[in-house]
Motif scaffolding. Structure first.
Motif, mmCIF file in Angstrom:
data_model
loop_
_atom_site.group_PDB
_atom_site.id
_atom_site.type_symbol
_atom_site.label_atom_id
_atom_site.label_comp_id
_atom_site.label_asym_id
_atom_site.label_seq_id
_atom_site.Cartn_x
_atom_site.Cartn_y
_atom_site.Cartn_z
ATOM 1 N N GLU A 21 0.819 -1.204 0.000
ATOM 2 C CA GLU A 21 0.000 0.000 0.000
ATOM 3 C C GLU A 21 0.859 1.261 0.000
ATOM 4 O O GLU A 21 0.598 2.210 -0.739
ATOM 5 C CB GLU A 21 -0.961 0.010 1.207
ATOM 6 N N GLN A 22 1.899 1.273 0.836
ATOM 7 C CA GLN A 22 2.774 2.435 0.930
ATOM 8 C C GLN A 22 3.516 2.685 -0.389
ATOM 9 O O GLN A 22 3.592 3.818 -0.864
ATOM 10 C CB GLN A 22 3.795 2.254 2.055
ATOM 11 N N LEU A 23 4.076 1.632 -0.957
ATOM 12 C CA LEU A 23 4.851 1.797 -2.183
ATOM 13 C C LEU A 23 3.955 2.130 -3.369
ATOM 14 O O LEU A 23 4.320 2.945 -4.216
ATOM 15 C CB LEU A 23 5.703 0.559 -2.461
ATOM 16 N N ALA A 24 2.781 1.537 -3.413
ATOM 17 C CA ALA A 24 1.835 1.862 -4.487
ATOM 18 C C ALA A 24 1.497 3.351 -4.445
ATOM 19 O O ALA A 24 1.534 4.036 -5.471
ATOM 20 C CB ALA A 24 0.562 1.024 -4.357
ATOM 21 N N LYS A 25 1.199 3.850 -3.254
ATOM 22 C CA LYS A 25 0.865 5.263 -3.110
ATOM 23 C C LYS A 25 2.047 6.148 -3.495
ATOM 24 O O LYS A 25 1.886 7.132 -4.236
ATOM 25 C CB LYS A 25 0.431 5.563 -1.671
ATOM 26 N N ALA A 26 3.235 5.787 -3.046
ATOM 27 C CA ALA A 26 4.433 6.572 -3.351
ATOM 28 C C ALA A 26 4.747 6.567 -4.844
ATOM 29 O O ALA A 26 5.279 7.546 -5.374
ATOM 30 C CB ALA A 26 5.624 6.043 -2.560
ATOM 31 N N ALA A 27 4.412 5.469 -5.513
ATOM 32 C CA ALA A 27 4.672 5.339 -6.950
ATOM 33 C C ALA A 27 3.533 5.888 -7.797
ATOM 34 O O ALA A 27 3.636 5.930 -9.023
ATOM 35 C CB ALA A 27 4.924 3.875 -7.301
ATOM 36 N N GLY A 28 2.440 6.265 -7.156
ATOM 37 C CA GLY A 28 1.329 6.863 -7.878
ATOM 38 C C GLY A 28 0.457 5.887 -8.637
ATOM 39 O O GLY A 28 -0.141 6.243 -9.651
ATOM 40 N N VAL A 29 0.380 4.650 -8.131
ATOM 41 C CA VAL A 29 -0.491 3.651 -8.757
ATOM 42 C C VAL A 29 -1.430 3.084 -7.700
ATOM 43 O O VAL A 29 -1.213 3.252 -6.503
ATOM 44 C CB VAL A 29 0.311 2.493 -9.417
ATOM 45 N N THR A 30 -2.458 2.417 -8.148
ATOM 46 C CA THR A 30 -3.387 1.802 -7.202
ATOM 47 C C THR A 30 -2.750 0.567 -6.577
ATOM 48 O O THR A 30 -1.830 -0.030 -7.152
ATOM 49 C CB THR A 30 -4.699 1.386 -7.890
ATOM 50 N N VAL A 31 -3.247 0.186 -5.437
ATOM 51 C CA VAL A 31 -2.763 -1.035 -4.787
ATOM 52 C C VAL A 31 -3.040 -2.234 -5.691
ATOM 53 O O VAL A 31 -2.202 -3.140 -5.803
ATOM 54 C CB VAL A 31 -3.424 -1.220 -3.399
ATOM 55 N N CYS A 32 -4.181 -2.225 -6.369
ATOM 56 C CA CYS A 32 -4.532 -3.315 -7.282
ATOM 57 C C CYS A 32 -3.485 -3.454 -8.397
ATOM 58 O O CYS A 32 -3.047 -4.565 -8.708
ATOM 59 C CB CYS A 32 -5.920 -3.065 -7.862
ATOM 60 N N THR A 33 -3.084 -2.328 -8.973
ATOM 61 C CA THR A 33 -2.065 -2.347 -10.029
ATOM 62 C C THR A 33 -0.741 -2.862 -9.478
ATOM 63 O O THR A 33 -0.097 -3.730 -10.083
ATOM 64 C CB THR A 33 -1.874 -0.934 -10.625
ATOM 65 N N PHE A 34 -0.353 -2.346 -8.327
ATOM 66 C CA PHE A 34 0.911 -2.775 -7.726
ATOM 67 C C PHE A 34 0.903 -4.270 -7.435
ATOM 68 O O PHE A 34 1.883 -4.972 -7.731
ATOM 69 C CB PHE A 34 1.210 -1.980 -6.447
ATOM 70 N N MET A 35 -0.175 -4.756 -6.873
ATOM 71 C CA MET A 35 -0.256 -6.186 -6.546
ATOM 72 C C MET A 35 -0.245 -7.035 -7.814
ATOM 73 O O MET A 35 0.295 -8.144 -7.823
ATOM 74 C CB MET A 35 -1.498 -6.479 -5.696
ATOM 75 N N SER A 36 -0.811 -6.532 -8.881
ATOM 76 C CA SER A 36 -0.773 -7.240 -10.158
ATOM 77 C C SER A 36 0.672 -7.363 -10.649
ATOM 78 O O SER A 36 1.079 -8.406 -11.164
ATOM 79 C CB SER A 36 -1.637 -6.502 -11.183
ATOM 80 N N TRP A 37 1.466 -6.308 -10.463
ATOM 81 C CA TRP A 37 2.891 -6.365 -10.821
ATOM 82 C C TRP A 37 3.611 -7.375 -9.945
ATOM 83 O O TRP A 37 4.366 -8.203 -10.438
ATOM 84 C CB TRP A 37 3.563 -5.019 -10.616
ATOM 85 N N GLU A 38 3.375 -7.275 -8.629
ATOM 86 C CA GLU A 38 4.104 -8.129 -7.686
ATOM 87 C C GLU A 38 3.753 -9.604 -7.877
ATOM 88 O O GLU A 38 4.593 -10.475 -7.680
ATOM 89 C CB GLU A 38 3.838 -7.679 -6.248
ATOM 90 N N ARG A 39 2.543 -9.893 -8.286
ATOM 91 C CA ARG A 39 2.131 -11.283 -8.528
ATOM 92 C C ARG A 39 2.545 -11.778 -9.912
ATOM 93 O O ARG A 39 2.376 -12.957 -10.223
ATOM 94 C CB ARG A 39 0.618 -11.400 -8.366
ATOM 95 N N GLY A 40 3.060 -10.861 -10.734
ATOM 96 C CA GLY A 40 3.519 -11.242 -12.056
ATOM 97 C C GLY A 40 2.433 -11.334 -13.113
ATOM 98 O O GLY A 40 2.664 -11.853 -14.203
ATOM 99 N N HIS A 41 1.250 -10.822 -12.804
ATOM 100 C CA HIS A 41 0.152 -10.844 -13.782
ATOM 101 C C HIS A 41 0.371 -9.809 -14.878
ATOM 102 O O HIS A 41 0.007 -10.021 -16.030
ATOM 103 C CB HIS A 41 -1.194 -10.606 -13.101
ATOM 104 N N THR A 42 0.922 -8.667 -14.488
ATOM 105 C CA THR A 42 1.260 -7.605 -15.427
ATOM 106 C C THR A 42 2.625 -7.068 -15.025
ATOM 107 O O THR A 42 3.171 -7.445 -13.983
ATOM 108 C CB THR A 42 0.228 -6.457 -15.409
ATOM 109 N N ALA A 43 3.168 -6.181 -15.847
ATOM 110 C CA ALA A 43 4.467 -5.575 -15.537
ATOM 111 C C ALA A 43 4.360 -4.070 -15.738
ATOM 112 O O ALA A 43 3.588 -3.605 -16.579
ATOM 113 C CB ALA A 43 5.545 -6.154 -16.438
ATOM 114 N N PRO A 44 5.144 -3.322 -14.976
ATOM 115 C CA PRO A 44 5.114 -1.873 -15.142
ATOM 116 C C PRO A 44 5.775 -1.466 -16.458
ATOM 117 O O PRO A 44 6.655 -2.156 -16.965
ATOM 118 C CB PRO A 44 5.928 -1.363 -13.948
#
Length: 89
Positions: A21-44
């Motif tokens: 949550e903290q890093l998603a906010k700091a990076a300016g993306v939603t938590v959903c988007t960040f978690m999708s990256w971290e799970r490998g479903h999508t990439a930034p």
């Protein structure tokens, strides 16, 4: 260029000692988007990756140089990955 995997995103977050949550906010993306990256479903995108690196306190230039060095990428490989526009003359 090396494809960014979910494990890479998780390692960046752990290095930063931040929650998703903290890093998603700091990076300016939603938590959903960040978690999708971290799970490998999508990439930034490259721009999102640079923003993420900066938000986590990692020097983006050094990180990208290490990625290129590890992959022995050529400049040609770089231009295949990064979208850029030509300067109008």
């Amino acid at each position: 260029m090396k494809e960014i995997k979910g494990g890479d995103i998780k390692a960046i977050r752990q290095y930063a000692q931040m929650s998703a949550e903290q890093l998603a906010k700091a990076a300016g993306v939603t938590v959903c988007t960040f978690m999708s990256w971290e799970r490998g479903h999508t990439a930034p995108s490259i721009n999102q990756l640079i923003t993420l690196l900066r938000a986590s306190g990692i020097d983006s230039e050094t990180y990208l140089k290490q990625v290129f060095a590890a992959q022995r990428s050529t400049l040609f490989d770089f231009f295949k990955v990064v979208q850029f526009s030509r300067v109008k003359r």
